[in-house]
Write an enzyme that holds these catalytic residues in place. Structure first.
Site, mmCIF file in Angstrom:
data_model
loop_
_atom_site.group_PDB
_atom_site.id
_atom_site.type_symbol
_atom_site.label_atom_id
_atom_site.label_comp_id
_atom_site.label_asym_id
_atom_site.label_seq_id
_atom_site.Cartn_x
_atom_site.Cartn_y
_atom_site.Cartn_z
ATOM 1 N NE ARG A 126 33.876 53.391 93.484
ATOM 2 C CZ ARG A 126 34.242 54.664 93.443
ATOM 3 N NH1 ARG A 126 34.137 55.420 94.519
ATOM 4 N NH2 ARG A 126 34.748 55.178 92.342
ATOM 5 C CE LYS A 161 18.946 64.383 114.852
ATOM 6 N NZ LYS A 161 18.254 65.645 114.483
ATOM 7 C CE LYS A 193 17.667 65.700 122.451
ATOM 8 N NZ LYS A 193 18.084 65.537 121.033
ATOM 9 C CD GLU A 223 16.108 68.990 123.848
ATOM 10 O OE1 GLU A 223 16.890 68.425 123.056
ATOM 11 O OE2 GLU A 223 14.881 68.821 123.842
ATOM 12 C CG ASP A 244 16.270 71.640 121.049
ATOM 13 O OD1 ASP A 244 17.143 71.365 120.213
ATOM 14 O OD2 ASP A 244 15.076 71.340 120.924
#
Length: 307
Positions: A126, A161, A193, A223, A244
């Site tokens: 597993r 992410k 950002k 961004e 973006d």
């Protein structure tokens, strides 16, 4: 089923890997990372008492051979982790890969042959599959994005992410699928950002402050969400700009305004259905969290041969 000339009863993939076709090499996973991840995974699964089921039902001297096969088409990633699972378990279990990471496989293709101590083989089943299913799923979805933009100049990139603790392996899987890696962590590069810009005052000011603070080897990307912001950062000297959440018409206008001054990355709302249209706007890179966060596991199974 007839053999394939290698003494195996199932087809073995010999297709070139997506990364090979694009001229990019798949990186080598650092052994220390592999060792640590597998050690933690085995500790989680075996606990203090080991595999109680196998210990109770299988004689201590039993030997077994199993085939790890693909139950659906896809791209393989994670073989070094599966190999390390059985190495750490000991007991003389041999894990013999029949393909390399990055290989495309068809339904029924043999991925590896595993043989040796039956108890240890089943104890590691597993954990090995968890790594392989998850990472092969990422590689397979990445490859679908890569194939969708074929013929354009756009490269498919990942993001930060990722699953906590598994980033190195998930970004490795992206490379196995033919994609490219964005920055690895906050400490790799500067990515300014919207929230940074909001605090700094405006996009141009934020970029100039970053350029003044950064060392000459530190990459800077910023961004933007509007054409006026794009013009502002280009005048400030930006060399890499993230566009973006722009629709395709706005992306085309951004490419025209840029006129080759900076490399452009499209991000936000990137799906497999949209990605071809985004690539055709002329951007250089397309980043998507979908390839790591939205990938379903590739269906691989380990079946013990009955003699």
């Amino acid at each position: 089923m007839p053999g394939d000339g290698n003494g195996l009863a199932h087809p073995v993939s010999r297709k070139p890997t997506p990364a090979m076709q694009d001229g990019f090499n798949i990186p080598v996973l650092p052994p220390a990372l592999v060792d640590d991840a597998v050690r933690r995974a085995l500790g989680e699964d075996l606990g203090l008492s080991g595999d109680l089921t196998s210990l109770a039902t299988i004689p201590p001297d039993a030997q077994a051979t199993a085939t790890l096969s693909a139950r659906e088409p896809g791209v393989i990633a994670g073989l070094p982790l599966a190999l390390e699972v059985f190495r750490q378990l000991g007991g003389g279990v041999e894990f013999d890969p029949q393909v390399a990471d990055g290989a495309r496989v068809d339904k029924g293709s043999i991925v590896a042959v595993v043989s040796g101590d039956a108890r240890q083989l089943l104890a590691g089943e597993r954990t090995a599959l968890n790594f392989l299913n998850h990472l092969s799923g990422i590689a397979s979805l990445t490859n679908k994005f890569v194939e969708a933009v074929a013929g354009t100049k756009a490269r498919i990139c990942d993001t930060r992410k990722t699953t906590p603790g598994l980033r190195a392996f998930e970004k490795y899987a992206v490379r196995c699928g033919g994609g490219a890696n964005h920055r690895y962590a906050l400490s790799d590069a500067i990515l300014i950002k919207d929230n940074h810009i909001a605090v700094a005052g405006n996009a141009g000011k934020a970029y100039r402050a970053a350029r003044a603070a950064a060392g000459h080897l530190v990459a800077i990307e910023i961004e933007v969400t509007t054409l006026s912001q794009l013009e502002d950062v280009l005048e400030a000297g930006a060399t890499v700009v993230m566009l973006d959440n722009m629709d395709n018409e706005l992306l085309k206008a951004a490419v025209r305004l840029n006129d080759g001054r900076a490399r452009l990355e499209a991000s936000g709302g990137v799906t497999l259905e949209r990605v071809r249209g985004i690539a055709e706007t002329g951007v250089d890179f397309i980043s998507s969290s979908q390839i790591t966060m939205g990938a379903k596991p590739l269906d691989l199974g380990l079946d013990v041969e009955i003699r």
